[in-house]
Design an enzyme around this catalytic site. Sequence first.
Site, PDB file in Angstrom:
ATOM      1  CG  ASP A   1       7.917  -2.288   7.997  1.00 16.36           C
ATOM      2  OD1 ASP A   1       7.893  -2.820   6.885  1.00 16.36           O
ATOM      3  OD2 ASP A   1       7.027  -2.479   8.856  1.00 16.36           O
TER       4      ASP A   1
ATOM      5  CG  ASN B   1       6.295  -1.644  -0.645  1.00 13.40           C
ATOM      6  OD1 ASN B   1       5.700  -2.327  -1.483  1.00 13.40           O
ATOM      7  ND2 ASN B   1       6.679  -2.132   0.539  1.00 13.40           N
TER       8      ASN B   1
ATOM      9  CE1 TYR C   1      -4.073  -3.503  -0.817  1.00 15.18           C
ATOM     10  CE2 TYR C   1      -5.068  -4.157  -2.906  1.00 15.18           C
ATOM     11  CZ  TYR C   1      -3.948  -4.017  -2.108  1.00 15.18           C
ATOM     12  OH  TYR C   1      -2.704  -4.380  -2.591  1.00 15.18           O
TER      13      TYR C   1
ATOM     14  CE  LYS D   1      -2.222  -0.832  -2.494  1.00 12.65           C
ATOM     15  NZ  LYS D   1      -0.843  -0.374  -2.185  1.00 12.65           N
TER      16      LYS D   1
ATOM     17  CB  ILE E   1       3.515 -10.329  -5.439  1.00 15.86           C
ATOM     18  CG1 ILE E   1       3.211  -9.428  -6.651  1.00 15.86           C
ATOM     19  CG2 ILE E   1       5.019 -10.525  -5.240  1.00 15.86           C
ATOM     20  CD1 ILE E   1       3.655  -9.952  -7.995  1.00 15.86           C
TER      21      ILE E   1
ATOM     22  CB  THR F   1       4.215 -10.798   0.027  1.00 13.21           C
ATOM     23  OG1 THR F   1       2.810 -10.444   0.018  1.00 13.21           O
ATOM     24  CG2 THR F   1       4.869 -10.299  -1.248  1.00 13.21           C
TER      25      THR F   1
END
Length: 249
Positions: A37, A90, A156, A160, A189, A191
């Site tokens: 990360d 990811n 974005y 994607k 999701i 997060t």
Amino acid sequence: MKTFENKVVIVTGAGSGIGKATALAFAREGARVVVSDLNEEASKETVRLIQQNRGDCVFIKCDVSKENEVKNLIEMTLQKFGQLDCAFNNAGIEGAPSSTTECTEENWDKTVNINLKGVWLCMKYELKAMITAGHGMIVNCSSIAGLIGFETIPAYVASKHGVLGLTQTAALEYAKQNIRVNAVCPGVIHTPMLDRFTQGSEEAMVAQVPMGRVGRPEEIAETVLWLCSDHSSYITGQNITVDGGWVAH
Ligand code: NAP
């Protein structure tokens, strides 16, 4: 024997959200995990949780949009663990919200560089290691925004969609080398990214989910593990959508 015993796995963006849940799930199943990360502080908690459960892992800092850092990530992985079996590419950002006409060049470049160029760079070096080894499994993180349009996040959405094209291309190129490349398309999701995007009010999003709830990062993690396991041995070049039914509309 655990599913990923004797396997080495890289997870990028493993300091938070989906990446963190996936790194923990791989470690639970016996993998040696490279927790990677940009955010060193957040990653310490992922490492702590893995080690607390007697898992084996190492943190390697990497900005996925920088080629020299990605190259170093793979080299350090091979130095530390001697092999690379699976990778979950990811790491990603949502970018600043704006319409197509208002999106700045800076916002576009940053979002596409991390989300799309980052996946390409990771695959570039992971694939080289996997070709040498004669096997490998890669899962790239796309999104339901890789399948349909979403207002206010043009960069974005474009990044994607691009991830899915790259996934299919790499899958075709390396299928004969015993390397499988797939993508996962998460829906909404829970997060930190979702919290930023919805500014804490998820209701409007939840209202559009047929299953009537947001997903958990662990539900994406289980799909990634399945795609990296022998249970999906004849699947390559696919994307698996995990969205509570969103794109079935
Ligand atoms: P998150 O909680 O924000 O976690 C993303 C992690 O990636 C953070 O630790 C972040 O560090 C790190 N990161 C950012 N830029 C990076 C870079 N250049 N290099 C390496 N690491 C970097 O997000 P998430 O929701 O788990 O998202 C993970 C992936 O799932 C992303 O690709 C996202 O697009 C995708 N996804 C998420 C959802 C959702 O609803 N959450 C839906 C569809 C797809 P910082 O915290 O320092 O930024």
